[in-house]
Design a protein around this motif. Sequence first.
Motif, PDB file in Angstrom:
ATOM      1  N   LYS A  47       0.661  -1.323  -0.301  1.00 26.61           N
ATOM      2  CA  LYS A  47      -0.073   0.005   0.090  1.00 26.61           C
ATOM      3  C   LYS A  47       0.845   1.354   0.235  1.00 26.61           C
ATOM      4  O   LYS A  47       2.048   1.062   0.813  1.00 26.61           O
ATOM      5  CB  LYS A  47      -0.751   0.169   1.285  1.00 26.61           C
ATOM      6  N   GLU A  48       0.644   1.991  -0.755  1.00 27.26           N
ATOM      7  CA  GLU A  48       0.941   3.250  -0.511  1.00 27.26           C
ATOM      8  C   GLU A  48       0.154   4.956  -0.636  1.00 27.26           C
ATOM      9  O   GLU A  48      -1.399   4.388  -2.018  1.00 27.26           O
ATOM     10  CB  GLU A  48       2.722   3.380  -1.438  1.00 27.26           C
ATOM     11  N   SER A  49       0.688   5.678  -0.624  1.00 24.85           N
ATOM     12  CA  SER A  49      -0.414   7.462  -0.968  1.00 24.85           C
ATOM     13  C   SER A  49      -0.919   7.903  -1.766  1.00 24.85           C
ATOM     14  O   SER A  49      -0.156   7.648  -2.886  1.00 24.85           O
ATOM     15  CB  SER A  49       0.867   8.206   0.530  1.00 24.85           C
ATOM     16  N   ASP A  50      -1.392   8.121  -2.065  1.00 23.69           N
ATOM     17  CA  ASP A  50      -2.412   8.126  -3.012  1.00 23.69           C
ATOM     18  C   ASP A  50      -1.411   9.338  -3.273  1.00 23.69           C
ATOM     19  O   ASP A  50      -2.171  10.438  -4.711  1.00 23.69           O
ATOM     20  CB  ASP A  50      -3.447   8.413  -3.998  1.00 23.69           C
ATOM     21  N   GLY A  51      -0.829  10.239  -2.740  1.00 27.48           N
ATOM     22  CA  GLY A  51      -0.449  11.618  -2.526  1.00 27.48           C
ATOM     23  C   GLY A  51      -2.421  12.742  -2.372  1.00 27.48           C
ATOM     24  O   GLY A  51      -1.506  13.737  -2.473  1.00 27.48           O
ATOM     25  N   GLU A  52      -2.678  12.525  -2.065  1.00 27.67           N
ATOM     26  CA  GLU A  52      -4.119  13.284  -1.944  1.00 27.67           C
ATOM     27  C   GLU A  52      -4.713  12.703  -0.063  1.00 27.67           C
ATOM     28  O   GLU A  52      -5.596  12.918   0.438  1.00 27.67           O
ATOM     29  CB  GLU A  52      -5.205  13.101  -2.532  1.00 27.67           C
ATOM     30  N   GLY A  53      -3.812  12.058   0.380  1.00 25.02           N
ATOM     31  CA  GLY A  53      -4.223  11.806   2.046  1.00 25.02           C
ATOM     32  C   GLY A  53      -4.794   9.943   1.756  1.00 25.02           C
ATOM     33  O   GLY A  53      -4.815   9.676   2.686  1.00 25.02           O
ATOM     34  N   GLY A  54      -4.943   9.166   0.889  1.00 22.31           N
ATOM     35  CA  GLY A  54      -5.771   8.375   0.731  1.00 22.31           C
ATOM     36  C   GLY A  54      -4.638   7.382   0.543  1.00 22.31           C
ATOM     37  O   GLY A  54      -3.161   7.728   0.639  1.00 22.31           O
ATOM     38  N   VAL A  80      -3.613   3.953  -1.187  1.00 23.02           N
ATOM     39  CA  VAL A  80      -3.773   2.692  -2.511  1.00 23.02           C
ATOM     40  C   VAL A  80      -2.947   1.606  -2.383  1.00 23.02           C
ATOM     41  O   VAL A  80      -2.225   1.387  -2.276  1.00 23.02           O
ATOM     42  CB  VAL A  80      -3.716   3.412  -4.240  1.00 23.02           C
ATOM     43  N   SER A  81      -3.710   0.280  -3.304  1.00 25.17           N
ATOM     44  CA  SER A  81      -2.895  -0.714  -3.329  1.00 25.17           C
ATOM     45  C   SER A  81      -1.949  -0.954  -4.541  1.00 25.17           C
ATOM     46  O   SER A  81      -2.884  -0.935  -5.423  1.00 25.17           O
ATOM     47  CB  SER A  81      -3.697  -2.299  -2.789  1.00 25.17           C
TER      48      SER A  81
END
Lengths: 175, 511
Positions: free
Chosen positions: B312-319, B321-322
């Motif tokens: 999992k990593e950050s989507d750059g908008e606080g979320g 993503v897998s």
Amino acid sequence: MIAQLLQKDERGMEALLLHYGPLMRYIIAPILPDPQDREECLSEVSMRVWSRIAQFDPVRGSWNAWLTAVTRNTALNFQRSVQHHSSVQSIPEGTPAPGASPEEAMLRAERSAALHDALARLGQNDRALFYRKYYYLQSTAQIAAELGMTARAVEGRLYRLKKQLRRMLGGEGHV
Amino acid sequence: MCDRPWETMTDADFEAMLARSVPDVPPEEIVAEVTPWRRAMNRILFGMALCAVTLNFWCLNYILPAIGTVLLLLGFRTLRRENRWLGGCFAVTVIRAVYFFATLVLNTTILQSAVFTPAVTTALTAVNAVLLLGLYFCFWRGLLAVQKKAGLPAQAGGALALIVWYALVCVLAAVHYTGWIVPIAMLVGYGCILRSLCRLSGALDEAGYAIAPQPVRVTDRCLVLVIAAVLGIGCTLGYLFGGSYRMDWQPVDTSAQAQTETIRQQLLDLGFPEEVLDDLTPEDIAACDGALRVVAVTEDHPFNDGRTVSYKESDGEGGVVSVLDTVYDVRELRLTSVGVQLPGAQETWMVFHHFLWTTDPGFCGTEVLQIWPADENMQDGWRFAGDVTGRVLYDRDGQTFTASYHTLGRQTYTADSVFFGQRTNSDLFAAFSLPRHGEHARGYVAYTAAAVQSGCLLNSWINYTHQQSWLQYPAVTAQTHRMTCTQSNGGAFRTVQDALQFYPADGQLLR
């Protein structure tokens, strides 16, 4: 052709010889080795078909099967009569007797039934091999040529077939 | 005569009893089967049907005709002495069978592409067509002769139609007909002809009783087993010994290296990778005398499927993503590309594409290096200025061996591409086979490109195609696969790609 034969139309006899002459010759050949006997036998078969055509019942079996049976029986009778007249050779043991006592007939019927059951349990190829040998009385060489086998291979298969039949019929000791 | 029970009978009595006990009227299936004709005819008709079928999947275009050819052989073998026409059928079938089975074996080797050149293929196709027409002509005449012998009226229209049908097929092939309507009509026609022949076979049963099959020395089963064994052994030997190039491996002569020591040092000082420099021939090193600049790039490439990992990593908008990713723990092939600017009035670069197997490459069949040279990628900017050179090397027991490429040079060919459609390419190919027992298998290809106009990107690509498995039919070389297949990673082959891309003005790589 069958209708013509039933109506005693001679064109039926011509058609019989034209279309079924090869089949009749094929059945006669292994039983009668002499070419002249074969031709005489063929004439006799034709006459027998002519006289007994009314006995043919398509419900009981095909025309080819009936014709095969008539031809074979006529050829065997012809063979017996030839051997009886010449009195040189004894009749082979496997040849069916011309007449049998009621006891013998009953015994034979029982054995036929048992053999019929045993044959029904054989594979298609083994059953055909059995009929070639014991019904059509074909030589090992002829069977081998027609089945694309060597005579030795046919003998081997026949040996195994007899052994299997003896086992199925309940007597294994003598083979 | 013996009437004893079965179990107490002697063998002779038992046999006599069997003869006496058969039914008066034979079963229908026995009457139908006991004929010298039908078995052979059925084989011939099935054989003809299978030989005419071409299904281009699962190798059925080879398997079905192979079965059909065997059936034709067995069928005509039974009838070969019946009359001279059927004897002719057998002779033609034997010739075609030898050719067909030899082709099947040859297809397991890479020799097949060398043997079956377009001219040879055309000639063999023509001969095969003539033989086929001859076979059906003899078959037709043979059927008529059988009927004549039995005294039956001649009728073998089905066989005659077969001749016409094949003649039409030959004409369509000769004119390269590409439509659909006629072939579909031909297929329907072929079905009708086979149906007609089956009916004819039934009608010919009457005449068939007159034929006398010839005795055989070898049983049908034995013949089939021999053919299968010959094919099996032939194909095995083909895959074992015919799947790679013959390479002339010789120990490396290290005495010549001393003569180029000065140039070697110059190149090393300019940044030429040492492990690549060690593999160059003295001639190629000498060609770099007075080199001005060196640009090099190295990357390891995997020839395995890797393993899939998820994280999992950050989507750059606080979320969050897998992400699913493929990780390669081992990268078997190291590709190094080097550009060396040569002295002279005109800007000239010598380009080296080098490969090194860092682990055992696995199956050793055929390999190919395909180079898209700078002049091919940018025809306005660069021109080809010299021969292609290179060699292959490997180590064994502390000794280095080398060999020339099996083929090395420019090949012009037409390829179908998903992106570019059909186009003619002119690329550099270096084809070779790796040794089965050796380590550090490596090699390189070098060429020279001269600038036509300054400021153009020097763009040179290397495609390494490795044969991973013997399992392919017909066997093709990595080079043929590369030149003909639209998919670079399919079947027995896998390709990795790398490039040397830089602007000569500043020598900066594009990545």
